[in-house]
Each structure stands twice: as C-alpha cells, then as structure tokens.
Scaffold this motif. Structure first.
Motif, PDB file in Angstrom:
ATOM      1  N   LEU A  60      40.406  34.444  33.375  1.00 52.08           N
ATOM      2  CA  LEU A  60      41.073  35.250  34.403  1.00 52.08           C
ATOM      3  C   LEU A  60      42.579  35.032  34.355  1.00 52.08           C
ATOM      4  CD1 LEU A  60      40.571  37.131  36.855  1.00 52.08           C
ATOM      5  CD2 LEU A  60      40.462  35.092  38.277  1.00 52.08           C
ATOM      6  N   LEU A  61      42.996  33.773  34.200  1.00 52.12           N
ATOM      7  CA  LEU A  61      44.421  33.450  34.173  1.00 52.12           C
ATOM      8  C   LEU A  61      45.113  34.077  32.957  1.00 52.12           C
ATOM      9  CD1 LEU A  61      46.698  31.715  35.519  1.00 52.12           C
ATOM     10  CD2 LEU A  61      46.068  29.908  33.903  1.00 52.12           C
ATOM     11  N   VAL A  62      44.511  33.892  31.784  1.00 52.27           N
ATOM     12  CA  VAL A  62      45.138  34.346  30.540  1.00 52.27           C
ATOM     13  C   VAL A  62      45.062  35.860  30.384  1.00 52.27           C
ATOM     14  CG1 VAL A  62      45.032  34.204  28.021  1.00 52.27           C
ATOM     15  CG2 VAL A  62      44.719  32.149  29.395  1.00 52.27           C
ATOM     16  N   SER A  63      43.954  36.457  30.794  1.00 55.74           N
ATOM     17  CA  SER A  63      43.742  37.880  30.543  1.00 55.74           C
ATOM     18  C   SER A  63      44.273  38.787  31.638  1.00 55.74           C
ATOM     19  CB  SER A  63      42.241  38.155  30.348  1.00 55.74           C
ATOM     20  OG  SER A  63      41.745  37.420  29.252  1.00 55.74           O
ATOM     21  N   ILE A  64      44.434  38.267  32.863  1.00 58.70           N
ATOM     22  CA  ILE A  64      44.824  39.139  33.976  1.00 58.70           C
ATOM     23  C   ILE A  64      46.073  38.643  34.696  1.00 58.70           C
ATOM     24  CG2 ILE A  64      44.117  40.025  36.240  1.00 58.70           C
ATOM     25  CD1 ILE A  64      41.297  40.217  35.219  1.00 58.70           C
ATOM     26  N   VAL A  65      46.069  37.394  35.183  1.00 55.74           N
ATOM     27  CA  VAL A  65      47.150  36.918  36.046  1.00 55.74           C
ATOM     28  C   VAL A  65      48.479  36.829  35.298  1.00 55.74           C
ATOM     29  CG1 VAL A  65      47.949  35.032  37.506  1.00 55.74           C
ATOM     30  CG2 VAL A  65      45.529  35.681  37.523  1.00 55.74           C
ATOM     31  N   LEU A  98      51.474  49.187  35.211  1.00 54.01           N
ATOM     32  CA  LEU A  98      50.395  48.689  34.368  1.00 54.01           C
ATOM     33  C   LEU A  98      49.930  47.313  34.846  1.00 54.01           C
ATOM     34  CD1 LEU A  98      48.788  49.448  31.797  1.00 54.01           C
ATOM     35  CD2 LEU A  98      50.499  48.211  30.467  1.00 54.01           C
ATOM     36  N   GLY A  99      50.885  46.478  35.264  1.00 53.56           N
ATOM     37  CA  GLY A  99      50.539  45.169  35.820  1.00 53.56           C
ATOM     38  C   GLY A  99      49.745  45.292  37.104  1.00 53.56           C
ATOM     39  N   GLN A 100      50.148  46.232  37.977  1.00 54.87           N
ATOM     40  CA  GLN A 100      49.406  46.467  39.222  1.00 54.87           C
ATOM     41  C   GLN A 100      47.992  46.927  38.920  1.00 54.87           C
ATOM     42  OE1 GLN A 100      51.896  49.317  41.216  1.00 54.87           O
ATOM     43  NE2 GLN A 100      53.166  47.757  42.188  1.00 54.87           N
ATOM     44  N   MET A 101      47.854  47.839  37.951  1.00 56.12           N
ATOM     45  CA  MET A 101      46.529  48.332  37.588  1.00 56.12           C
ATOM     46  C   MET A 101      45.641  47.194  37.082  1.00 56.12           C
ATOM     47  SD  MET A 101      45.470  51.174  34.720  1.00 56.12           S
ATOM     48  CE  MET A 101      45.659  49.966  33.397  1.00 56.12           C
ATOM     49  N   THR A 102      46.225  46.306  36.270  1.00 57.98           N
ATOM     50  CA  THR A 102      45.461  45.175  35.742  1.00 57.98           C
ATOM     51  C   THR A 102      44.992  44.262  36.869  1.00 57.98           C
ATOM     52  OG1 THR A 102      46.785  45.243  33.713  1.00 57.98           O
ATOM     53  CG2 THR A 102      45.523  43.242  34.123  1.00 57.98           C
ATOM     54  N   LEU A 103      45.877  43.996  37.838  1.00 59.60           N
ATOM     55  CA  LEU A 103      45.504  43.147  38.974  1.00 59.60           C
ATOM     56  C   LEU A 103      44.429  43.796  39.839  1.00 59.60           C
ATOM     57  CD1 LEU A 103      48.761  41.532  40.424  1.00 59.60           C
ATOM     58  CD2 LEU A 103      46.812  40.366  39.384  1.00 59.60           C
ATOM     59  N   TYR A 104      44.599  45.084  40.142  1.00 60.39           N
ATOM     60  CA  TYR A 104      43.664  45.776  41.028  1.00 60.39           C
ATOM     61  C   TYR A 104      42.302  45.999  40.375  1.00 60.39           C
ATOM     62  CZ  TYR A 104      47.672  46.923  44.052  1.00 60.39           C
ATOM     63  OH  TYR A 104      48.766  46.859  44.874  1.00 60.39           O
ATOM     64  N   SER A 105      42.300  46.054  39.053  1.00 56.50           N
ATOM     65  CA  SER A 105      41.040  46.365  38.378  1.00 56.50           C
ATOM     66  C   SER A 105      39.997  45.272  38.592  1.00 56.50           C
ATOM     67  CB  SER A 105      41.276  46.569  36.877  1.00 56.50           C
ATOM     68  OG  SER A 105      41.652  45.352  36.259  1.00 56.50           O
ATOM     69  N   TYR A 106      40.459  44.026  38.829  1.00 56.47           N
ATOM     70  CA  TYR A 106      39.489  42.938  38.997  1.00 56.47           C
ATOM     71  C   TYR A 106      38.718  43.060  40.313  1.00 56.47           C
ATOM     72  CZ  TYR A 106      37.368  38.356  38.737  1.00 56.47           C
ATOM     73  OH  TYR A 106      36.450  37.332  38.694  1.00 56.47           O
ATOM     74  N   MET A 144      38.589  45.659  42.371  1.00 57.43           N
ATOM     75  CA  MET A 144      38.081  47.002  42.621  1.00 57.43           C
ATOM     76  C   MET A 144      37.010  47.437  41.632  1.00 57.43           C
ATOM     77  SD  MET A 144      41.551  49.093  43.709  1.00 57.43           S
ATOM     78  CE  MET A 144      40.620  50.611  43.968  1.00 57.43           C
ATOM     79  N   ILE A 145      37.003  46.833  40.450  1.00 56.65           N
ATOM     80  CA  ILE A 145      36.068  47.276  39.410  1.00 56.65           C
ATOM     81  C   ILE A 145      35.196  46.137  38.902  1.00 56.65           C
ATOM     82  CG2 ILE A 145      35.874  48.314  37.122  1.00 56.65           C
ATOM     83  CD1 ILE A 145      38.586  49.690  37.702  1.00 56.65           C
ATOM     84  N   ALA A 146      35.833  45.032  38.484  1.00 56.00           N
ATOM     85  CA  ALA A 146      35.068  43.943  37.868  1.00 56.00           C
ATOM     86  C   ALA A 146      34.081  43.303  38.846  1.00 56.00           C
ATOM     87  CB  ALA A 146      36.021  42.893  37.309  1.00 56.00           C
ATOM     88  N   LEU A 147      34.542  43.017  40.067  1.00 60.13           N
ATOM     89  CA  LEU A 147      33.647  42.368  41.039  1.00 60.13           C
ATOM     90  C   LEU A 147      32.461  43.246  41.423  1.00 60.13           C
ATOM     91  CD1 LEU A 147      36.099  40.397  43.374  1.00 60.13           C
ATOM     92  CD2 LEU A 147      34.594  39.511  41.584  1.00 60.13           C
ATOM     93  N   PRO A 148      32.672  44.547  41.771  1.00 56.45           N
ATOM     94  CA  PRO A 148      31.502  45.405  42.051  1.00 56.45           C
ATOM     95  C   PRO A 148      30.553  45.499  40.864  1.00 56.45           C
ATOM     96  CG  PRO A 148      33.491  46.445  42.877  1.00 56.45           C
ATOM     97  CD  PRO A 148      33.932  45.258  42.071  1.00 56.45           C
ATOM     98  N   SER A 149      31.091  45.569  39.646  1.00 64.38           N
ATOM     99  CA  SER A 149      30.234  45.635  38.461  1.00 64.38           C
ATOM    100  C   SER A 149      29.421  44.350  38.316  1.00 64.38           C
ATOM    101  CB  SER A 149      31.078  45.856  37.202  1.00 64.38           C
ATOM    102  OG  SER A 149      31.751  47.095  37.261  1.00 64.38           O
ATOM    103  N   MET A 150      30.049  43.199  38.651  1.00 69.97           N
ATOM    104  CA  MET A 150      29.352  41.924  38.590  1.00 69.97           C
ATOM    105  C   MET A 150      28.217  41.875  39.608  1.00 69.97           C
ATOM    106  SD  MET A 150      31.064  38.124  38.788  1.00 69.97           S
ATOM    107  CE  MET A 150      32.425  38.719  37.786  1.00 69.97           C
ATOM    108  N   VAL A 151      28.476  42.429  40.789  1.00 69.89           N
ATOM    109  CA  VAL A 151      27.439  42.478  41.822  1.00 69.89           C
ATOM    110  C   VAL A 151      26.252  43.319  41.339  1.00 69.89           C
ATOM    111  CG1 VAL A 151      26.888  43.346  44.131  1.00 69.89           C
ATOM    112  CG2 VAL A 151      29.005  42.074  43.747  1.00 69.89           C
ATOM    113  N   ILE A 152      26.551  44.439  40.674  1.00 67.42           N
ATOM    114  CA  ILE A 152      25.488  45.292  40.140  1.00 67.42           C
ATOM    115  C   ILE A 152      24.661  44.532  39.110  1.00 67.42           C
ATOM    116  CG2 ILE A 152      24.983  47.381  38.793  1.00 67.42           C
ATOM    117  CD1 ILE A 152      27.485  48.647  40.062  1.00 67.42           C
ATOM    118  N   LEU A 153      25.336  43.806  38.223  1.00 67.43           N
ATOM    119  CA  LEU A 153      24.628  43.057  37.191  1.00 67.43           C
ATOM    120  C   LEU A 153      23.786  41.927  37.791  1.00 67.43           C
ATOM    121  CD1 LEU A 153      27.395  42.859  34.429  1.00 67.43           C
ATOM    122  CD2 LEU A 153      25.352  44.287  34.447  1.00 67.43           C
ATOM    123  N   LEU A 154      24.298  41.281  38.841  1.00 67.94           N
ATOM    124  CA  LEU A 154      23.497  40.267  39.536  1.00 67.94           C
ATOM    125  C   LEU A 154      22.272  40.910  40.178  1.00 67.94           C
ATOM    126  CD1 LEU A 154      26.278  38.082  41.223  1.00 67.94           C
ATOM    127  CD2 LEU A 154      24.747  37.408  39.352  1.00 67.94           C
ATOM    128  N   GLY A 155      22.450  42.128  40.698  1.00 63.33           N
ATOM    129  CA  GLY A 155      21.327  42.872  41.266  1.00 63.33           C
ATOM    130  C   GLY A 155      20.275  43.179  40.210  1.00 63.33           C
TER     131      GLY A 155
END
Length: 233
Positions: free
Chosen positions: A15-20, A186-194, A196-207
């Motif tokens: 998360l640190l290297v790829s997003i933050v 582009l930096g804002q989009m990268t931050l928001y994508s986690y 708004m997108i990554a966490l909901p997708s993770m919840v779906i996969l856990l489901g």
C-alpha cells in the motif's frame, strides 16, 4: 533457501509503495519548482513499477495480476509522458480490471476455474477430505455448480471495479496530460481508488469465500477447522 517458499504477503508495504508514496509525489512534488510534471510522473511511477519488478524477479513466480499491474503502470506513464487525451486514461483504468474479469469468465470453460484454482486447492483447503465427503453425500455435481456461481461472482467484482475506475478517472482527471494539475489529479485518483474501489472489491471477494465455505459446510457437514489445509502433510 528457496525464495518462493519464504515469500509472505506484505500489504502495508504494498500500500505504501504502490499508492501512498506515488500519490504524495504526484500531488506535492510535481510543480515546476520541484520535480516538474514529467519528473514527478516518472518518480511516482518508478515506485510501483520497481516494486512489482522486484517481487517478480526475486520470487521468480509468474503472477498474472502482478503482470497486469506492471502493464497498467507503464500505460499510465505513457499517457502522461506522451500527453495523450484524458479519455485514454479512463479507458486504461477500466480496461485492466475488465481484462481480469474476462479472464475469470474464460477460466470457466477450462478445467481450472479461477475460484477453484485460488481457493479450492490443497494450499488453502483439505481438498481430499472435502471431495471424499461430497462423494459420500452425492453432492459433487451440486458443489461444482456452486463453484461456477462463485466464479461468476468474482467476475462481477471486476466488472464493478472497471466501471468505478472509468467513472473516477473521468470525474477527477480533467486537466491536460503533461501538466502539474494532471499529476495532482492523478494522485487524487490513485488515493481515492483504494477506499472507493479496492475495499468494496475486497468485501465482495470475502463474500465469495464465505459463500464457498457455507456451501462446503451445508453439503458435507464439515466445520471450518476441519476443512482448512494443515501444514504437516
């Protein structure tokens, strides 16, 4: 020592290297008085690109998702450096999860559907015990149908990601490529994508995993601790 066997997931470092860090560089160090638009973009992309290559080379393990991540980074860099129209960024953002989702669907026509390969395998579950109990209960065919359904659910999660990526890119990135404003957006989009997108997708996969576990439980009567793979074989 075999590096493959010693590799452990490091989500906080990922998360640190790829997003933050890339987001910070794009948003704070891309001005003309700092690295400049081009220098900031190259520096930001160097972190996830370098980390992805390091993981692939050090652990010598082909990873389709990691490869797509590297391609995604290179495409983003190309769009910024060659100052292409912003529509290509939105298309690229949607294309990566769409390709994964398509690969998931295609996998259903092979002997190795994605969910079966990733979750229903001896590294995660005691497949021999589960298959034996399914055979005892004459439930093998029913379970195969549920595995297929779980695979479709995973594909839907990537369709969700593709749609949200496209919307987010069109909404946030409005400045021309090659400008400090483009890098900041582009930096804002990268931050928001986690969140708004990554966490909901993770919840779906856990489901999906929960659905798979409930299917095993209802068809075999086995408890969770009885179906999880053990290290000593």
């Amino acid at each position: 020592m075999n590096s493959k066997s010693t590799h452990k997931p490091r989500p906080m470092i990922d998360l640190l290297v790829s997003i933050v860090i890339p987001s910070f560089i794009l948003m704070k160090l891309s001005g003309e008085s700092d690295l400049g638009p081009t220098g900031g973009l190259i520096a930001a992309l160097a972190f996830p690109l370098g980390w992805g290559l390091f993981e692939l080379v050090k652990y010598r393990k082909f990873n389709f998702i990691a490869l797509l991540g590297l391609v995604s980074v290179l495409l983003t860099g190309g769009i910024g450096l060659f100052e292409l129209d912003n529509k290509w960024l939105a298309i690229k953002e949607a294309a990566v999860p769409a390709v994964i989702g398509l690969a998931v669907l295609i996998s259903t026509f092979t002997p190795y559907p994605l969910v079966k390969t990733l979750l229903f395998n001896p590294e995660v579950l005691d497949v021999e015990k589960i298959n034996a109990r399914l055979a005892e209960h004459n439930s093998t065919a029913i379970f195969e149908k549920r595995l297929l359904k779980a695979t479709y659910m995973v594909a839907c999660s990537f369709v969700f990601s593709a749609t949200m990526n496209f919307i987010l890119a069109k909404w946030l990135v409005t400045s021309p490529a090659g400008t400090p404003e483009f890098n900041e957006q582009l930096g804002q989009m990268t931050l928001y994508s986690y969140p708004m997108i990554a966490l909901p997708s993770m919840v779906i996969l856990l489901g999906v995993f929960y659905y798979l576990w409930r299917s095993i439980n209802s068809l075999t009567g086995l408890k969770l601790e009885e179906v999880m793979a053990t290290k000593e074989k």
